[in-house]
Design a protein around this motif. Structure first.
Motif, PDB file in Angstrom:
ATOM      1  N   ALA A  39       0.840  -1.209   0.000  1.00  0.00           N
ATOM      2  CA  ALA A  39       0.000   0.000   0.000  1.00  0.00           C
ATOM      3  C   ALA A  39       0.871   1.254   0.000  1.00  0.00           C
ATOM      4  N   ILE A  40       1.964   1.227   0.766  1.00  0.00           N
ATOM      5  CA  ILE A  40       2.885   2.370   0.802  1.00  0.00           C
ATOM      6  C   ILE A  40       3.519   2.576  -0.571  1.00  0.00           C
ATOM      7  N   MET A  41       3.913   1.501  -1.229  1.00  0.00           N
ATOM      8  CA  MET A  41       4.487   1.636  -2.585  1.00  0.00           C
ATOM      9  C   MET A  41       3.464   2.227  -3.557  1.00  0.00           C
ATOM     10  N   ARG A  42       2.203   1.819  -3.434  1.00  0.00           N
ATOM     11  CA  ARG A  42       1.151   2.405  -4.285  1.00  0.00           C
ATOM     12  C   ARG A  42       1.021   3.902  -4.013  1.00  0.00           C
ATOM     13  N   LEU A  43       1.069   4.287  -2.742  1.00  0.00           N
ATOM     14  CA  LEU A  43       0.986   5.711  -2.393  1.00  0.00           C
ATOM     15  C   LEU A  43       2.182   6.475  -2.955  1.00  0.00           C
ATOM     16  N   ILE A  44       3.352   5.887  -2.866  1.00  0.00           N
ATOM     17  CA  ILE A  44       4.556   6.529  -3.423  1.00  0.00           C
ATOM     18  C   ILE A  44       4.400   6.689  -4.933  1.00  0.00           C
ATOM     19  N   ILE A  61       3.677   8.351   6.941  1.00  0.00           N
ATOM     20  CA  ILE A  61       4.779   9.296   7.067  1.00  0.00           C
ATOM     21  C   ILE A  61       6.006   8.487   7.467  1.00  0.00           C
ATOM     22  N   HIS A  62       7.108   8.740   6.782  1.00  0.00           N
ATOM     23  CA  HIS A  62       8.373   8.085   7.100  1.00  0.00           C
ATOM     24  C   HIS A  62       9.360   9.177   7.482  1.00  0.00           C
ATOM     25  N   PHE A  63      10.052   8.986   8.607  1.00  0.00           N
ATOM     26  CA  PHE A  63      10.964  10.018   9.083  1.00  0.00           C
ATOM     27  C   PHE A  63      12.169   9.408   9.780  1.00  0.00           C
ATOM     28  N   LEU A  64      13.205  10.234   9.869  1.00  0.00           N
ATOM     29  CA  LEU A  64      14.444   9.838  10.546  1.00  0.00           C
ATOM     30  C   LEU A  64      14.777  10.910  11.576  1.00  0.00           C
ATOM     31  N   MET A  65      15.538  10.512  12.577  1.00  0.00           N
ATOM     32  CA  MET A  65      15.986  11.474  13.579  1.00  0.00           C
ATOM     33  C   MET A  65      17.505  11.393  13.671  1.00  0.00           C
ATOM     34  N   HIS A  66      18.144  12.547  13.617  1.00  0.00           N
ATOM     35  CA  HIS A  66      19.601  12.641  13.735  1.00  0.00           C
ATOM     36  C   HIS A  66      19.886  13.683  14.805  1.00  0.00           C
ATOM     37  N   GLY A  67      20.254  13.258  15.995  1.00  0.00           N
ATOM     38  CA  GLY A  67      20.505  14.204  17.083  1.00  0.00           C
ATOM     39  C   GLY A  67      19.266  15.037  17.352  1.00  0.00           C
ATOM     40  N   GLU A  68      19.392  16.351  17.164  1.00  0.00           N
ATOM     41  CA  GLU A  68      18.266  17.249  17.433  1.00  0.00           C
ATOM     42  C   GLU A  68      17.417  17.528  16.194  1.00  0.00           C
ATOM     43  N   MET A 107       9.330  11.005   3.698  1.00  0.00           N
ATOM     44  CA  MET A 107       8.226  10.840   2.738  1.00  0.00           C
ATOM     45  C   MET A 107       6.909  10.881   3.499  1.00  0.00           C
ATOM     46  N   MET A 108       5.897  11.430   2.852  1.00  0.00           N
ATOM     47  CA  MET A 108       4.547  11.392   3.401  1.00  0.00           C
ATOM     48  C   MET A 108       3.582  11.403   2.235  1.00  0.00           C
ATOM     49  N   ALA A 109       2.545  10.578   2.330  1.00  0.00           N
ATOM     50  CA  ALA A 109       1.523  10.560   1.279  1.00  0.00           C
ATOM     51  C   ALA A 109       0.198  10.082   1.862  1.00  0.00           C
ATOM     52  N   VAL A 110      -0.867  10.589   1.266  1.00  0.00           N
ATOM     53  CA  VAL A 110      -2.232  10.224   1.648  1.00  0.00           C
ATOM     54  C   VAL A 110      -2.956   9.832   0.367  1.00  0.00           C
ATOM     55  N   SER A 111      -3.699   8.737   0.407  1.00  0.00           N
ATOM     56  CA  SER A 111      -4.412   8.300  -0.803  1.00  0.00           C
ATOM     57  C   SER A 111      -5.383   9.385  -1.258  1.00  0.00           C
ATOM     58  N   THR A 112      -5.594   9.473  -2.550  1.00  0.00           N
ATOM     59  CA  THR A 112      -6.392  10.542  -3.146  1.00  0.00           C
ATOM     60  C   THR A 112      -7.752  10.686  -2.473  1.00  0.00           C
ATOM     61  N   ARG A 163      -7.463  15.698   7.105  1.00  0.00           N
ATOM     62  CA  ARG A 163      -6.475  15.971   8.155  1.00  0.00           C
ATOM     63  C   ARG A 163      -5.569  14.793   8.498  1.00  0.00           C
ATOM     64  N   HIS A 164      -5.521  13.782   7.639  1.00  0.00           N
ATOM     65  CA  HIS A 164      -4.646  12.634   7.908  1.00  0.00           C
ATOM     66  C   HIS A 164      -3.173  13.050   7.856  1.00  0.00           C
ATOM     67  N   GLY A 165      -2.810  13.880   6.887  1.00  0.00           N
ATOM     68  CA  GLY A 165      -1.430  14.337   6.770  1.00  0.00           C
ATOM     69  C   GLY A 165      -1.021  15.144   7.993  1.00  0.00           C
ATOM     70  N   GLN A 166      -1.894  16.036   8.410  1.00  0.00           N
ATOM     71  CA  GLN A 166      -1.610  16.861   9.589  1.00  0.00           C
ATOM     72  C   GLN A 166      -1.473  15.987  10.842  1.00  0.00           C
ATOM     73  N   THR A 167      -2.347  15.006  10.980  1.00  0.00           N
ATOM     74  CA  THR A 167      -2.301  14.088  12.117  1.00  0.00           C
ATOM     75  C   THR A 167      -0.987  13.321  12.143  1.00  0.00           C
ATOM     76  N   LEU A 168      -0.578  12.799  10.979  1.00  0.00           N
ATOM     77  CA  LEU A 168       0.677  12.041  10.911  1.00  0.00           C
ATOM     78  C   LEU A 168       1.885  12.937  11.195  1.00  0.00           C
ATOM     79  N   LEU A 169       1.878  14.138  10.631  1.00  0.00           N
ATOM     80  CA  LEU A 169       2.991  15.059  10.847  1.00  0.00           C
ATOM     81  C   LEU A 169       3.101  15.413  12.329  1.00  0.00           C
TER      82      LEU A 169
END
Length: 148
Positions: free
Chosen positions: A14-19, A65-72, A78-83, A89-95
């Motif tokens: 599903a994530i690959m389809r969103l990408i 939403i995919h994220f990394l953390m490096h120190g601070e 990447m972030m995507a929401v199906s059409t 507000r799914h994007g805002q919620t994930l962020l």
């Protein structure tokens, strides 16, 4: 709708389809570059964290939403929401979930790169407190930042 961590078996297709449907069309990369990056996505997903929204715990992702953390620094990869799930507000919620998670681990700043043609993406991040730091000509994207 629930928010949970990514389950590779349940969510990766599903994530690959969103990408492919939400992110690739906005990219300025060549077919060859996109093909190479697509092959690297499973490895990329195993670094950092991925949160998803799904209708039920055992159903595939409709947003991620995919994220990394490096120190601070929190880096939103990447972030995507199906059409058909956009403007809910799914994007805002994930962020917000990613930012809260990162703050709880000592992050003080968040960055994201947005492709130059992705006006909706740029506006979304601006509405959520990000500002454009600079334009990066090589990758044809805007680097955006927010203090957490």
């Amino acid at each position: 709708m629930i928010i949970r961590q990514r389950s590779s078996k349940l969510d990766d297709s599903a994530i690959m389809r969103l990408i492919d449907t939400q992110l690739v069309p906005l990219s300025h990369m060549s077919e060859k570059e996109i093909h190479k990056i697509r092959k690297e996505i499973p490895l990329r997903m195993n670094r950092g964290m991925t949160f998803v929204i799904s209708p039920e715990p055992d159903q595939a992702a409709i947003a991620f939403i995919h994220f990394l953390m490096h120190g601070e620094l929190l880096y939103v990869d990447m972030m995507a929401v199906s059409t058909r799930e956009q403007r809910k507000r799914h994007g805002q919620t994930l962020l917000q979930r990613a930012e809260s998670f990162a703050v709880s681990r000592g992050c003080k700043k968040s960055k994201v790169m947005v492709d130059e043609g992705n006006i909706k993406g740029t506006e979304f991040y601006q509405k959520n407190g990000y500002h454009i730091l600079r334009y990066i000509m090589v990758s044809r994207c805007y680097e955006m930042e927010k203090r957490l």
